[in-house]
Motif scaffolding. Sequence first.
Motif, mmCIF file in Angstrom:
data_model
loop_
_atom_site.group_PDB
_atom_site.id
_atom_site.type_symbol
_atom_site.label_atom_id
_atom_site.label_comp_id
_atom_site.label_asym_id
_atom_site.label_seq_id
_atom_site.Cartn_x
_atom_site.Cartn_y
_atom_site.Cartn_z
ATOM 1 N N LEU A 283 -43.038 11.797 13.741
ATOM 2 C CA LEU A 283 -42.217 10.882 12.953
ATOM 3 C C LEU A 283 -42.995 10.343 11.762
ATOM 4 C CD1 LEU A 283 -39.597 9.286 12.572
ATOM 5 C CD2 LEU A 283 -40.543 7.540 14.085
ATOM 6 N N ASP A 284 -44.243 9.945 11.983
ATOM 7 C CA ASP A 284 -45.068 9.442 10.887
ATOM 8 C C ASP A 284 -45.299 10.523 9.828
ATOM 9 O OD1 ASP A 284 -45.237 6.968 12.102
ATOM 10 O OD2 ASP A 284 -47.273 7.271 12.880
ATOM 11 N N ALA A 285 -45.532 11.757 10.266
ATOM 12 C CA ALA A 285 -45.777 12.851 9.321
ATOM 13 C C ALA A 285 -44.551 13.146 8.467
ATOM 14 C CB ALA A 285 -46.207 14.110 10.078
ATOM 15 N N LEU A 286 -43.370 12.849 8.978
ATOM 16 C CA LEU A 286 -42.128 13.137 8.260
ATOM 17 C C LEU A 286 -41.488 11.887 7.670
ATOM 18 C CD1 LEU A 286 -40.646 15.765 10.724
ATOM 19 C CD2 LEU A 286 -41.799 16.187 8.543
ATOM 20 N N SER A 287 -42.245 10.803 7.595
ATOM 21 C CA SER A 287 -41.725 9.535 7.076
ATOM 22 C C SER A 287 -42.445 9.142 5.788
ATOM 23 C CB SER A 287 -41.906 8.421 8.107
ATOM 24 O OG SER A 287 -41.149 8.698 9.256
ATOM 25 N N ASP A 288 -41.718 8.472 4.927
ATOM 26 C CA ASP A 288 -42.286 7.983 3.671
ATOM 27 C C ASP A 288 -43.147 6.758 3.971
ATOM 28 O OD1 ASP A 288 -42.820 6.949 1.163
ATOM 29 O OD2 ASP A 288 -40.745 6.996 0.486
ATOM 30 N N PRO A 289 -44.443 6.825 3.656
ATOM 31 C CA PRO A 289 -45.325 5.701 3.986
ATOM 32 C C PRO A 289 -45.310 4.575 2.948
ATOM 33 C CG PRO A 289 -46.609 7.458 3.024
ATOM 34 C CD PRO A 289 -45.180 7.959 3.123
ATOM 35 N N SER A 290 -44.572 4.762 1.850
ATOM 36 C CA SER A 290 -44.597 3.746 0.794
ATOM 37 C C SER A 290 -43.941 2.455 1.276
ATOM 38 C CB SER A 290 -43.898 4.255 -0.466
ATOM 39 O OG SER A 290 -42.532 4.495 -0.213
ATOM 40 N N ILE A 291 -44.398 1.373 0.698
ATOM 41 C CA ILE A 291 -43.843 0.065 1.067
ATOM 42 C C ILE A 291 -43.186 -0.622 -0.122
ATOM 43 C CG2 ILE A 291 -45.366 -0.308 3.031
ATOM 44 C CD1 ILE A 291 -47.111 -2.057 1.223
ATOM 45 N N GLU A 292 -43.445 -0.109 -1.321
ATOM 46 C CA GLU A 292 -42.841 -0.689 -2.520
ATOM 47 C C GLU A 292 -41.468 -0.058 -2.749
ATOM 48 O OE1 GLU A 292 -44.042 -3.185 -4.378
ATOM 49 O OE2 GLU A 292 -45.665 -3.316 -2.910
ATOM 50 N N PRO A 293 -40.453 -0.876 -2.995
ATOM 51 C CA PRO A 293 -39.130 -0.308 -3.276
ATOM 52 C C PRO A 293 -39.126 0.399 -4.624
ATOM 53 C CG PRO A 293 -39.096 -2.692 -3.520
ATOM 54 C CD PRO A 293 -40.449 -2.328 -3.006
ATOM 55 N N ILE A 294 -38.310 1.445 -4.723
ATOM 56 C CA ILE A 294 -38.170 2.124 -6.001
ATOM 57 C C ILE A 294 -37.236 1.321 -6.884
ATOM 58 C CG2 ILE A 294 -38.659 4.404 -5.055
ATOM 59 C CD1 ILE A 294 -35.650 4.969 -5.113
ATOM 60 N N GLU A 295 -37.368 1.502 -8.188
ATOM 61 C CA GLU A 295 -36.554 0.726 -9.117
ATOM 62 C C GLU A 295 -35.086 1.088 -9.018
ATOM 63 O OE1 GLU A 295 -36.279 0.364 -13.877
ATOM 64 O OE2 GLU A 295 -38.264 0.063 -13.002
ATOM 65 N N LYS A 296 -34.806 2.410 -8.931
ATOM 66 C CA LYS A 296 -33.414 2.849 -8.895
ATOM 67 C C LYS A 296 -33.339 4.177 -8.140
ATOM 68 C CE LYS A 296 -29.563 4.216 -11.799
ATOM 69 N NZ LYS A 296 -29.140 4.532 -13.155
ATOM 70 N N ALA A 297 -32.480 4.239 -7.157
ATOM 71 C CA ALA A 297 -32.288 5.477 -6.406
ATOM 72 C C ALA A 297 -31.474 6.453 -7.242
ATOM 73 C CB ALA A 297 -31.581 5.200 -5.088
ATOM 74 N N THR A 298 -31.851 7.725 -7.175
ATOM 75 C CA THR A 298 -31.105 8.752 -7.895
ATOM 76 C C THR A 298 -30.295 9.623 -6.946
ATOM 77 O OG1 THR A 298 -33.009 10.218 -7.827
ATOM 78 C CG2 THR A 298 -32.774 8.825 -9.774
ATOM 79 N N THR A 299 -30.494 9.421 -5.651
ATOM 80 C CA THR A 299 -29.724 10.146 -4.643
ATOM 81 C C THR A 299 -29.275 9.168 -3.578
ATOM 82 O OG1 THR A 299 -31.657 10.655 -3.281
ATOM 83 C CG2 THR A 299 -31.056 12.273 -4.950
ATOM 84 N N GLN A 300 -28.342 9.606 -2.774
ATOM 85 C CA GLN A 300 -27.883 8.777 -1.666
ATOM 86 C C GLN A 300 -28.439 9.362 -0.379
ATOM 87 O OE1 GLN A 300 -23.659 8.608 -1.256
ATOM 88 N NE2 GLN A 300 -23.714 6.709 -0.111
ATOM 89 N N GLY A 301 -29.126 8.568 0.405
ATOM 90 C CA GLY A 301 -29.654 9.026 1.674
ATOM 91 C C GLY A 301 -31.114 9.415 1.588
ATOM 92 N N ALA A 302 -31.672 9.692 2.733
ATOM 93 C CA ALA A 302 -33.086 10.038 2.843
ATOM 94 C C ALA A 302 -33.273 11.543 2.776
ATOM 95 C CB ALA A 302 -33.629 9.505 4.168
ATOM 96 N N SER A 303 -34.488 11.960 2.452
ATOM 97 C CA SER A 303 -34.772 13.390 2.377
ATOM 98 C C SER A 303 -35.401 13.916 3.661
ATOM 99 C CB SER A 303 -35.681 13.694 1.189
ATOM 100 O OG SER A 303 -36.906 13.006 1.322
ATOM 101 N N GLY A 304 -35.867 13.042 4.538
ATOM 102 C CA GLY A 304 -36.395 13.475 5.822
ATOM 103 C C GLY A 304 -37.859 13.833 5.822
ATOM 104 N N ALA A 305 -38.512 13.685 4.678
ATOM 105 C CA ALA A 305 -39.938 13.964 4.570
ATOM 106 C C ALA A 305 -40.464 13.214 3.360
ATOM 107 C CB ALA A 305 -40.195 15.460 4.407
ATOM 108 N N PRO A 306 -41.735 12.831 3.383
ATOM 109 C CA PRO A 306 -42.277 12.116 2.213
ATOM 110 C C PRO A 306 -42.386 13.036 1.005
ATOM 111 C CG PRO A 306 -44.019 12.551 3.813
ATOM 112 C CD PRO A 306 -42.721 12.979 4.437
#
Length: 92
Positions: A62-85
Amino acid sequence: MPTKQEILDLHFMDARYKLIDLAAFLDRVDRHSGEGDFRFDALKAALPLLLSEQQGRAKAVLDALSDPSIEPIEKATTQGASGAPRPAGVPL
């Protein structure tokens, strides 16, 4: 508490199915032309974690396939997660 044999009796066929399904997915991707992306690379990089003798394999995958960032992005360009960092420099 159940024994290893009882766990195997209850869950082996389900785990077997999931492993065969994953192998079939990898075969499908390999059969087609074009380049893979960071998701495929992340999935392949996580596979050796399954063979580890260490406790906590599910968390490690799960950790290997998760985004470790903690800062929010300014603006999302897609809806939903990609499933990998995403690697640095790969656009959303």
